[in-house]
Write a protein that holds these residues in place. Structure first.
Motif, PDB file in Angstrom:
ATOM      1  N   LEU A  51       0.823  -1.199   0.000  1.00  0.00           N
ATOM      2  CA  LEU A  51       0.000   0.000   0.000  1.00  0.00           C
ATOM      3  C   LEU A  51       0.862   1.255   0.000  1.00  0.00           C
ATOM      4  O   LEU A  51       0.559   2.225  -0.706  1.00  0.00           O
ATOM      5  CB  LEU A  51      -0.930  -0.003   1.216  1.00  0.00           C
ATOM      6  N   THR A  52       1.954   1.233   0.743  1.00  0.00           N
ATOM      7  CA  THR A  52       2.860   2.380   0.749  1.00  0.00           C
ATOM      8  C   THR A  52       3.442   2.612  -0.633  1.00  0.00           C
ATOM      9  O   THR A  52       3.521   3.758  -1.107  1.00  0.00           O
ATOM     10  CB  THR A  52       3.989   2.172   1.772  1.00  0.00           C
TER      11      THR A  52
ATOM     12  N   ASN B 171      -9.214   6.928  -2.687  1.00  0.00           N
ATOM     13  CA  ASN B 171     -10.340   6.026  -2.487  1.00  0.00           C
ATOM     14  C   ASN B 171     -10.232   4.796  -3.390  1.00  0.00           C
ATOM     15  O   ASN B 171     -10.521   3.670  -2.962  1.00  0.00           O
ATOM     16  CB  ASN B 171     -11.650   6.748  -2.758  1.00  0.00           C
ATOM     17  N   SER B 172      -9.832   5.024  -4.647  1.00  0.00           N
ATOM     18  CA  SER B 172      -9.693   3.897  -5.579  1.00  0.00           C
ATOM     19  C   SER B 172      -8.638   2.922  -5.096  1.00  0.00           C
ATOM     20  O   SER B 172      -8.816   1.693  -5.169  1.00  0.00           O
ATOM     21  CB  SER B 172      -9.329   4.414  -6.978  1.00  0.00           C
ATOM     22  N   LEU B 173      -7.525   3.456  -4.593  1.00  0.00           N
ATOM     23  CA  LEU B 173      -6.449   2.595  -4.104  1.00  0.00           C
ATOM     24  C   LEU B 173      -6.881   1.845  -2.846  1.00  0.00           C
ATOM     25  O   LEU B 173      -6.631   0.641  -2.699  1.00  0.00           O
ATOM     26  CB  LEU B 173      -5.201   3.433  -3.832  1.00  0.00           C
ATOM     27  N   LEU B 174      -7.557   2.523  -1.949  1.00  0.00           N
ATOM     28  CA  LEU B 174      -7.988   1.887  -0.696  1.00  0.00           C
ATOM     29  C   LEU B 174      -9.011   0.785  -0.947  1.00  0.00           C
ATOM     30  O   LEU B 174      -9.062  -0.201  -0.210  1.00  0.00           O
ATOM     31  CB  LEU B 174      -8.565   2.943   0.244  1.00  0.00           C
ATOM     32  N   THR B 175      -9.819   0.969  -1.989  1.00  0.00           N
ATOM     33  CA  THR B 175     -10.830  -0.036  -2.316  1.00  0.00           C
ATOM     34  C   THR B 175     -10.186  -1.393  -2.600  1.00  0.00           C
ATOM     35  O   THR B 175     -10.767  -2.445  -2.302  1.00  0.00           O
ATOM     36  CB  THR B 175     -11.671   0.423  -3.519  1.00  0.00           C
ATOM     37  N   GLU B 176      -8.982  -1.380  -3.172  1.00  0.00           N
ATOM     38  CA  GLU B 176      -8.286  -2.630  -3.474  1.00  0.00           C
ATOM     39  C   GLU B 176      -7.977  -3.424  -2.207  1.00  0.00           C
ATOM     40  O   GLU B 176      -7.746  -4.635  -2.265  1.00  0.00           O
ATOM     41  CB  GLU B 176      -6.982  -2.334  -4.227  1.00  0.00           C
ATOM     42  N   TYR B 177      -7.963  -2.762  -1.063  1.00  0.00           N
ATOM     43  CA  TYR B 177      -7.693  -3.421   0.212  1.00  0.00           C
ATOM     44  C   TYR B 177      -8.945  -3.490   1.087  1.00  0.00           C
ATOM     45  O   TYR B 177      -8.856  -3.774   2.279  1.00  0.00           O
ATOM     46  CB  TYR B 177      -6.592  -2.649   0.959  1.00  0.00           C
TER      47      TYR B 177
ATOM     48  N   LEU C 144       2.424  14.711   0.946  1.00  0.00           N
ATOM     49  CA  LEU C 144       1.424  14.242   1.882  1.00  0.00           C
ATOM     50  C   LEU C 144       2.118  13.370   2.929  1.00  0.00           C
ATOM     51  O   LEU C 144       3.233  12.899   2.707  1.00  0.00           O
ATOM     52  CB  LEU C 144       0.342  13.418   1.176  1.00  0.00           C
ATOM     53  N   LEU C 145       1.450  13.158   4.034  1.00  0.00           N
ATOM     54  CA  LEU C 145       1.994  12.286   5.081  1.00  0.00           C
ATOM     55  C   LEU C 145       1.129  11.044   5.205  1.00  0.00           C
ATOM     56  O   LEU C 145      -0.095  11.130   5.372  1.00  0.00           O
ATOM     57  CB  LEU C 145       2.036  13.025   6.418  1.00  0.00           C
ATOM     58  N   TRP C 146       1.760   9.886   5.117  1.00  0.00           N
ATOM     59  CA  TRP C 146       1.093   8.598   5.307  1.00  0.00           C
ATOM     60  C   TRP C 146       1.557   8.048   6.645  1.00  0.00           C
ATOM     61  O   TRP C 146       2.738   7.766   6.833  1.00  0.00           O
ATOM     62  CB  TRP C 146       1.456   7.669   4.165  1.00  0.00           C
ATOM     63  N   LYS C 147       0.645   7.935   7.604  1.00  0.00           N
ATOM     64  CA  LYS C 147       0.983   7.455   8.928  1.00  0.00           C
ATOM     65  C   LYS C 147       0.287   6.139   9.188  1.00  0.00           C
ATOM     66  O   LYS C 147      -0.945   6.051   9.133  1.00  0.00           O
ATOM     67  CB  LYS C 147       0.593   8.480   9.996  1.00  0.00           C
ATOM     68  N   ALA C 148       1.063   5.099   9.454  1.00  0.00           N
ATOM     69  CA  ALA C 148       0.542   3.777   9.764  1.00  0.00           C
ATOM     70  C   ALA C 148       1.100   3.366  11.117  1.00  0.00           C
ATOM     71  O   ALA C 148       2.296   3.087  11.237  1.00  0.00           O
ATOM     72  CB  ALA C 148       0.937   2.772   8.681  1.00  0.00           C
ATOM     73  N   GLY C 149       0.244   3.356  12.139  1.00  0.00           N
ATOM     74  CA  GLY C 149       0.766   3.180  13.491  1.00  0.00           C
ATOM     75  C   GLY C 149       1.689   4.340  13.802  1.00  0.00           C
ATOM     76  O   GLY C 149       1.313   5.493  13.696  1.00  0.00           O
ATOM     77  N   ASN C 150       2.932   4.037  14.150  1.00  0.00           N
ATOM     78  CA  ASN C 150       3.919   5.079  14.383  1.00  0.00           C
ATOM     79  C   ASN C 150       4.931   5.166  13.250  1.00  0.00           C
ATOM     80  O   ASN C 150       5.979   5.803  13.403  1.00  0.00           O
ATOM     81  CB  ASN C 150       4.636   4.843  15.713  1.00  0.00           C
ATOM     82  N   LYS C 151       4.640   4.549  12.132  1.00  0.00           N
ATOM     83  CA  LYS C 151       5.498   4.656  10.960  1.00  0.00           C
ATOM     84  C   LYS C 151       4.987   5.786  10.078  1.00  0.00           C
ATOM     85  O   LYS C 151       3.812   5.834   9.742  1.00  0.00           O
ATOM     86  CB  LYS C 151       5.541   3.341  10.177  1.00  0.00           C
ATOM     87  N   GLU C 152       5.870   6.682   9.708  1.00  0.00           N
ATOM     88  CA  GLU C 152       5.503   7.822   8.891  1.00  0.00           C
ATOM     89  C   GLU C 152       6.283   7.793   7.581  1.00  0.00           C
ATOM     90  O   GLU C 152       7.494   7.591   7.576  1.00  0.00           O
ATOM     91  CB  GLU C 152       5.781   9.125   9.637  1.00  0.00           C
ATOM     92  N   THR C 153       5.575   8.013   6.477  1.00  0.00           N
ATOM     93  CA  THR C 153       6.200   8.078   5.160  1.00  0.00           C
ATOM     94  C   THR C 153       5.720   9.339   4.462  1.00  0.00           C
ATOM     95  O   THR C 153       4.518   9.593   4.379  1.00  0.00           O
ATOM     96  CB  THR C 153       5.804   6.854   4.297  1.00  0.00           C
ATOM     97  N   TRP C 154       6.663  10.141   3.980  1.00  0.00           N
ATOM     98  CA  TRP C 154       6.318  11.334   3.198  1.00  0.00           C
ATOM     99  C   TRP C 154       6.085  10.923   1.758  1.00  0.00           C
ATOM    100  O   TRP C 154       6.904  10.202   1.165  1.00  0.00           O
ATOM    101  CB  TRP C 154       7.432  12.373   3.280  1.00  0.00           C
ATOM    102  N   LEU C 155       4.964  11.345   1.202  1.00  0.00           N
ATOM    103  CA  LEU C 155       4.560  11.026  -0.166  1.00  0.00           C
ATOM    104  C   LEU C 155       4.748  12.280  -1.011  1.00  0.00           C
ATOM    105  O   LEU C 155       3.943  13.201  -0.973  1.00  0.00           O
ATOM    106  CB  LEU C 155       3.108  10.569  -0.203  1.00  0.00           C
TER     107      LEU C 155
END
Length: 252
Positions: A122-123, A175-181, A236-247
């Motif tokens: 997903l990332t 939304n389209s990407l999230l739908t895949e999951y 953008l910032l993608w935060k999953a738990g305490n993992k952060e990834t700059w997009l």
């Protein structure tokens, strides 16, 4: 202009501190592929400052509370505005206890229940998606009040008044990407905003006489800090738990 807004009962609250979920005690932060350790004391302080926030789903081992957002620049200036609004609210709306919201940002997804084994794919999908969008500008101005679906919390926010077309386009792709999951989409009629203060319970009626004061405070802040109300978005910032990834967006 100021408005009182609530989300429809078909929508859950997003990452905008609405129904914020307790994060699992992971310590890693990932920034553009680089990992580093996060200060445990800082995380403990975050978990202790819920101030009435509730989980949008029960904590389960292997599930990470995750979201995509745009952290605002000049965060210190926004925190000063939060403090000013909170002072007005505590003086004029004494039946509710308002608190400033830390780390102001614009939410682009709901808070998502992410399985750990989805994270890498997903990332990568998010990184590829964002690289297709060019940087853009947004501006903030109008005070709005939001509640979560349960009417258990109320939020004082400043609304995006230009650039929302870019945000809508990005959310559509997200939304389209999230739908895949099989992850839920963002609101059908999203109202993009930065939440600055909140309280428990539904305070909309009590806030009606105070809205003009709040808008005047925001207008004065914008006059003094015009760069805070009109700024470029290049990541953008993608935060999953305490993992952060700059997009990163395309800045060419």
């Amino acid at each position: 202009m100021h408005k009182l807004v609530e989300y429809s009962d078909s929508d859950d609250e997003s990452a905008d501190e609405k129904q914020r979920v307790d994060f699992t005690p992971e310590e890693l932060i990932v920034v553009d592929g680089q990992e580093s350790k996060k200060d445990q004391a800082s995380e403990a302080g975050e978990l202790d400052s819920h101030q009435g926030r509730i989980r949008s789903f029960p904590h389960e081992r292997g599930n990470w509370a995750s979201y995509v957002c745009i952290p605002v620049p000049y965060s210190d200036d926004f925190e000063e505005l939060s403090a000013s609004l909170t002072e007005i609210l505590r003086a004029s709306c004494t039946q509710h206890s308002f608190h400033a919201i830390p780390s102001p940002h614009i939410s682009l997804t709901r808070t998502l229940k992410l399985r750990h084994h989805w994270l890498a794919d997903l990332t990568q999908g998010l990184l590829q998606m964002c690289s297709l969008y060019k940087q853009f500008y947004i501006s903030l101005r109008d005070v709005q009040v939001y509640t979560n679906d349960e009417k258990s919390r109320t939020f004082i926010s400043v609304k995006v008044v230009s650039g929302d077309d870019h945000l809508t386009s990005i959310v559509h792709k997200l939304n389209s990407l999230l739908t895949e999951y099989n992850l839920p989409p963002f609101y059908q009629e999203a109202s993009f905003h930065v939440s600055l203060c909140s309280c428990v319970h539904d305070a909309r009626v009590a806030l009606t006489p105070v809205m003009s004061k709040l808008q005047n405070a925001v207008d004065e802040w914008i006059r003094d800090n015009p760069e805070c109300a009109f700024f470029s978005v290049n990541k953008l910032l993608w935060k999953a738990g305490n993992k952060e990834t700059w997009l990163s967006l395309d800045v060419s």
